[in-house]
Write a protein that holds these residues in place. Structure first.
Motif, PDB file in Angstrom:
ATOM      1  N   ALA A 203       0.842  -1.202   0.000  1.00 36.50           N
ATOM      2  CA  ALA A 203       0.000   0.000   0.000  1.00 36.50           C
ATOM      3  C   ALA A 203       0.875   1.249   0.000  1.00 36.50           C
ATOM      4  CB  ALA A 203      -0.928  -0.008   1.206  1.00 36.50           C
ATOM      5  N   ASP A 208      -0.714   4.616  -1.252  1.00 35.78           N
ATOM      6  CA  ASP A 208      -1.865   4.719  -0.357  1.00 35.78           C
ATOM      7  C   ASP A 208      -1.363   4.764   1.087  1.00 35.78           C
ATOM      8  OD1 ASP A 208      -4.259   4.644   0.983  1.00 35.78           O
ATOM      9  OD2 ASP A 208      -5.097   2.970  -0.160  1.00 35.78           O
ATOM     10  N   ALA A 211      -3.798   3.672   4.093  1.00 39.63           N
ATOM     11  CA  ALA A 211      -3.961   2.213   4.172  1.00 39.63           C
ATOM     12  C   ALA A 211      -2.687   1.558   4.698  1.00 39.63           C
ATOM     13  CB  ALA A 211      -4.307   1.637   2.801  1.00 39.63           C
ATOM     14  N   HIS A 424      -0.608  13.265  -4.357  1.00 43.47           N
ATOM     15  CA  HIS A 424      -0.307  12.469  -3.159  1.00 43.47           C
ATOM     16  C   HIS A 424      -1.038  13.032  -1.940  1.00 43.47           C
ATOM     17  CE1 HIS A 424       1.895  10.588   0.089  1.00 43.47           C
ATOM     18  NE2 HIS A 424       2.343  11.757   0.486  1.00 43.47           N
ATOM     19  N   SER A 427      -4.643  12.122  -1.276  1.00 41.01           N
ATOM     20  CA  SER A 427      -4.947  10.771  -0.801  1.00 41.01           C
ATOM     21  C   SER A 427      -4.974  10.701   0.717  1.00 41.01           C
ATOM     22  CB  SER A 427      -3.913   9.776  -1.345  1.00 41.01           C
ATOM     23  OG  SER A 427      -2.660   9.968  -0.704  1.00 41.01           O
ATOM     24  N   HIS A 530      -5.284   7.125   9.683  1.00 40.96           N
ATOM     25  CA  HIS A 530      -5.789   6.047   8.831  1.00 40.96           C
ATOM     26  C   HIS A 530      -6.885   6.529   7.870  1.00 40.96           C
ATOM     27  CE1 HIS A 530      -4.608   3.033  12.252  1.00 40.96           C
ATOM     28  NE2 HIS A 530      -3.576   3.636  11.702  1.00 40.96           N
ATOM     29  N   PRO A 532      -8.816   7.915   4.839  1.00 41.41           N
ATOM     30  CA  PRO A 532      -8.492   8.164   3.424  1.00 41.41           C
ATOM     31  C   PRO A 532      -8.820   9.599   3.056  1.00 41.41           C
ATOM     32  CG  PRO A 532     -10.556   6.971   3.602  1.00 41.41           C
ATOM     33  CD  PRO A 532     -10.003   7.054   5.000  1.00 41.41           C
ATOM     34  N   SER A 535      -9.613  12.947  -2.227  1.00 40.13           N
ATOM     35  CA  SER A 535      -9.252  12.707  -3.643  1.00 40.13           C
ATOM     36  C   SER A 535      -9.795  13.773  -4.585  1.00 40.13           C
ATOM     37  CB  SER A 535      -9.721  11.326  -4.101  1.00 40.13           C
ATOM     38  OG  SER A 535      -9.091  10.330  -3.338  1.00 40.13           O
TER      39      SER A 535
END
Length: 863
Positions: A203, A208, A211, A424, A427, A530, A532, A535
């Motif tokens: 990940a 990511d 993740a 980046h 994310s 943690h 996310p 985006s």
């Protein structure tokens, strides 16, 4: 031990403590040489994995002798393979490989596949990933034909590690997924966790970051439950934390891992890897000498262990640290070129970093042609790979363009590089990660700023200053309101903090409570990371024309720090003009003096003399505004300082004292705050505990507003306050504040049941349209990343707050009351926050205590 002694070997990897107990029981029964060999091998595996390498080697050598006495070549080959792995981890590479080669030569069939697997694992440890793949190409088909689920899972794991080492995270993730599925059909608990651990790595390599952090944290929790030390986890967490822009956390993780290994006399291979990670982290924290020391030690260890891949990478970090600590030299250039060559031979993605280093040194030495060749090679990495690696390629291209005097090429490279880093950043859901992630783009932004400055283009300088300033505020807020674990952690943190505060008030500080408070802080911070990302952005790009139109008769003063010098961009009347001011270092020193003087006066100190304060304001104005002070016009002013200067008490400056003044993190943030839609909710008044005045203004304001929601005494709990202020029109909170420079998101306001932190405010669905904080330090924020801010205000602006009135220093509770009453009088008359604060300052008594208190407050945003 009843049953097949061979069951001890898988047990050693799944339930190691139980395996030790059963092996001891078997050996107590005077078993046959064959059974005794198995028991000693199992003990050796457990001791190896728990870090007691010397004891592990003794057990495994005994196991080899017993297997030979039993006359079982297959058994001897199996133990030799385990011994070879242990020797390599002990730093004895040559005898380890010799033992493994002997084991391969003596084994046949399925047993040979298992032995080759272990040699492949060692090749991975040594960085010989292609050799590992060569062994695994024979191993995996043989194990699948034998329907050996457990060893197949292990082989897929090893192949995934090899693919990672060769820069193929997609292939690695596929292998780790297969391994995780296969482990699901076994009882190998530790190896099942290791599969999750490895998927955290893929990940990370796939970009990511949330993740990756979540998987590594969960793997760490399960390793602890199983009682298994795992230095590999420390190493991998270091890599992820460095990528996340958290070098101090990465350094602490590496040093913790080193201490743990030294305490248990653990694997020499892992210690050297941790030292390398510590060197990288120390360099990123700005301590190049510490990085040199650690990298030099790691490099020597890798060389002794015959680990060429690792040795080359340690050499690269050592040279990067030497450049930072000692400056460029011809010798350093020669060494950088040699390291780039070795990394290319090893097919390492870090070859580009070595060429970037060589290019920097050559530029500094005036060797333009040589620099261009190295930077051109480094720039190739911009075409593929993770966003952060590609951005480094664009940095190399930007440096090439700067050296060649290609203005448009430089700006184009900077634009591409920052766009990749923005990808980046999008994310990431945690505000801290979004802010810290900008650090990697600092050099690209600075290159563009310098280019605009050299070209004499103020508008261009403004655009590039805004391009990488307070960018975290442009990302839509991520609401972790459904994370029950986070809410439970915040509630527990409040309860423990309250108990600890009461204990300290009684003259004690229980260590158990302090440890629990720190544990809860780590857990809360970890959980938020943690989340996310969104985006996406709000779709708007900064436009100078739109800013000038929005300003009207106001002036915006954007202060830009370029190489330690302050440049003032005065925006308004259809123009952007640049003026020179002072040095950042001198300005920061004057800010600290002024803040200290304000604090003393607010509490009746400093001989009650406002003259020294006025002198401090004049010096600040000279450093911060320079000759631009004559170009501010007669209307309102918006100040946009760099993050390092956000704690300035701006009303102290003579040119700003009698003006309607807003302070904003960026021009973009100010434009966004102007468009905030007024909330339909009413007025909320909150009084926290322990105020010297008893929160005197709250009762008076409640009478004046009539229908306000009032929370005080037992009703002013964190949960009630959050519920009430969510989406309200005006929130006024009178409560003691605490600013945490070490961890800004734990800055807090004290409620009846404990601290209400920035993490709590981030859970709001919609922040108050206007917020007034009459507590100490409530407006302070910490600089982070390239030019970002972390604190209460930075949390609220993305959630819909138009403006905040807050103090930048400690304030006098009693002197705050008349200021707040006058402020709300102006708000009820229809004024905005900045105008209302100006009127309130004019209304308070003229004595030093009231004046210093009034000057400590600032209007933040555009409300």
């Amino acid at each position: 031990m009843a049953g097949d002694p061979l069951q001890l070997l898988p047990l050693a990897l799944s339930r190691p403590r139980e395996a030790m107990v059963r092996a001891r029981a078997l050996l107590a029964q005077s078993p046959s040489p064959l059974a005794a060999s198995i028991a000693h091998q199992a003990r050796g595996v457990v001791l190896r994995d728990f870090g007691d390498t010397a004891a592990a080697l003794r057990e495994l050598r005994t196991a080899v002798r017993l297997a030979r006495r039993a006359g079982d070549p297959a058994r001897e080959a199996d133990v030799l393979a385990t011994l070879g792995v242990a020797l390599v981890h002990a730093g004895r590479t040559r005898p380890g490989l010799t033992a493994l080669d002997r084991a391969v030569a003596r084994s046949r069939g399925e047993a040979a596949a298992r032995v080759r697997f272990r040699r492949a694992v060692v090749f991975n440890v040594l960085g010989r990933h292609e050799d590992a793949l060569a062994d695994l190409r024979r191993v995996i088909p043989a194990l699948r034909r034998a329907d050996d689920t457990l060893w197949s899972a292990r082989a897929y794991t090893a192949r995934g590690v090899a693919h990672l080492g060769l820069g193929s995270p997609d292939r690695a993730d596929t292998d780790f997924r297969i391994a995780e599925m296969l482990y699901g059909g076994t009882d190998q608990e530790v190896e099942s966790v290791f599969a999750l651990h490895n998927r955290g790595l893929t990940a990370f390599r796939l970009g990511d970051l949330p993740a990756a952090l979540a998987r590594l944290d969960e793997a760490g929790r399960r390793y602890v439950e199983l009682g298994v030390p795992m230095p590999e986890l420390n190493i991998d967490r270091c890599s992820v934390l460095l990528s996340a822009g958290l070098p101090a956390d990465a350094l602490a993780e590496a040093d913790l891992g080193i201490r743990q290994l030294e305490r248990i006399r653990g694997q020499a291979t892992r210690r050297s890897e941790l030292l390398l990670m510590a060197a990288r982290a120390a360099l990123a924290t700005g301590d190049p000498q510490a990085a040199v020391d650690r990298a030099r030690t790691a490099s020597a260890l890798f060389s002794a262990q015959r680990r060429r891949w690792w040795s080359a990478h340690a050499r690269l970090v050592l040279l990067q640290a030497r450049l930072a600590a000692e400056g460029p030299s011809a010798r350093l250039l020669h060494q950088a070129v040699g390291t780039a060559r070795r990394l290319a031979e090893l097919r390492s993605a870090d070859e580009a970093q070595a060429h970037l280093l060589a290019g920097r040194v050559a530029l500094a030495l005036g060797r333009a042609a040589e620099a261009d060749a190295h930077l051109a090679t480094a720039a190739r990495s911009r075409r593929g790979g993770p966003a952060q690696a590609r951005s480094s390629g664009w940095l190399a291209e930007a440096l090439r363009a700067e050296a060649a005097g290609r203005h448009r090429g430089l700006l184009g490279a900077c634009r591409h590089g920052l766009a990749l880093l923005e990808e980046h950043r999008l994310s990431l859901g945690a505000s801290e990660l979004r802010a810290q992630a900008t650090a990697q783009g600092a050099e690209l932004a600075a290159l563009a700023q310098r280019a605009a400055l050299r070209a004499g283009r103020p508008r261009e300088l403004l655009v590039w200053s805004e391009r990488w300033r307070a960018t975290a505020l442009a990302v839509p807020a991520v609401h972790p309101v459904d994370d029950q674990g986070l809410q439970a952690g915040l509630t527990a943190f409040r309860e423990v903090s309250s108990r600890l505060e009461r204990a300290r008030a009684q003259g004690s500080a229980p260590l158990a409570l302090e440890r629990e408070q720190r544990r809860l802080e780590r857990d809360i911070r970890s959980r938020t990371m943690h989340a996310p990302g969104a985006s996406r952005t709000d779709g708007r790009r900064f436009d100078v024309g739109s800013l000038l139109d929005a300003l009207g008769d106001a002036r915006m003063v954007e202060i830009v720090d370029v190489d330690g010098a302050l440049h003032i961009l005065v925006c308004g009347a259809g123009q952007v003009r640049r003026y020179a001011a002072g040095r950042t270092e001198r300005a920061a020193a004057e800010v600290e003096f002024a803040r200290s003087a304000l604090g003393r006066l607010a509490f009746g100190g400093g001989d009650g003399d406002l003259t020294a304060l006025a002198d401090a304001g004049a010096r600040l104005q000279c450093e911060l505004l320079g000759t631009a002070v004559r170009r501010l016009g007669d209307g309102p002013v918006v100040v946009v300082p760099p993050g390092i200067l956000h704690g300035v008490p701006w009303a102290l400056l003579p040119a700003l004292r009698d003006r309607e003044l807003n302070v904003a993190p960026s021009a973009s943030a100010w434009l966004k705050a102007r468009t905030a839609v007024p909330a339909e909710g009413g007025v909320v008044l909150v009084r926290g505990p322990g105020l010297h005045t008893g929160g005197g203004e709250v009762a008076l304001l409640a009478e004046q507003y009539g229908d306000a929601t009032v929370l005080q005494g037992g009703t002013a709990s964190a949960a009630r306050v959050l519920e009430a202020v969510d989406g309200c029109g005006i929130a006024h909170i009178a409560a003691h504040g605490a600013f945490r420079a070490d961890s800004p998101l734990f800055s807090s306001l004290r409620m009846e049941d404990g601290p209400l932190t920035v993490y709590d405010f981030e859970r709001l669905r919609r922040a108050p349209y206007r917020l007034v904080l009459s507590s100490c330090d409530s407006g302070r924020m910490a600089a982070a990343g390239a030019d970002e801010l972390l604190g209460l205000v930075s949390a609220l602006l993305p959630l819909g707050t138009a403006g905040v009135v807050a103090s930048l220093v400690a304030v006098n509770d009693e002197a705050t009351v008349p200021l707040m009453l006058a402020l709300h009088d102006a708000l009820r008359a229809g004024e905005g926050l900045a105008r209302a604060l100006l009127r309130a300052r004019a209304a308070v008594p003229a004595d030093p205590v009231h004046q210093a208190t009034a000057l400590s407050f600032v209007a933040l945003g555009a409300g």
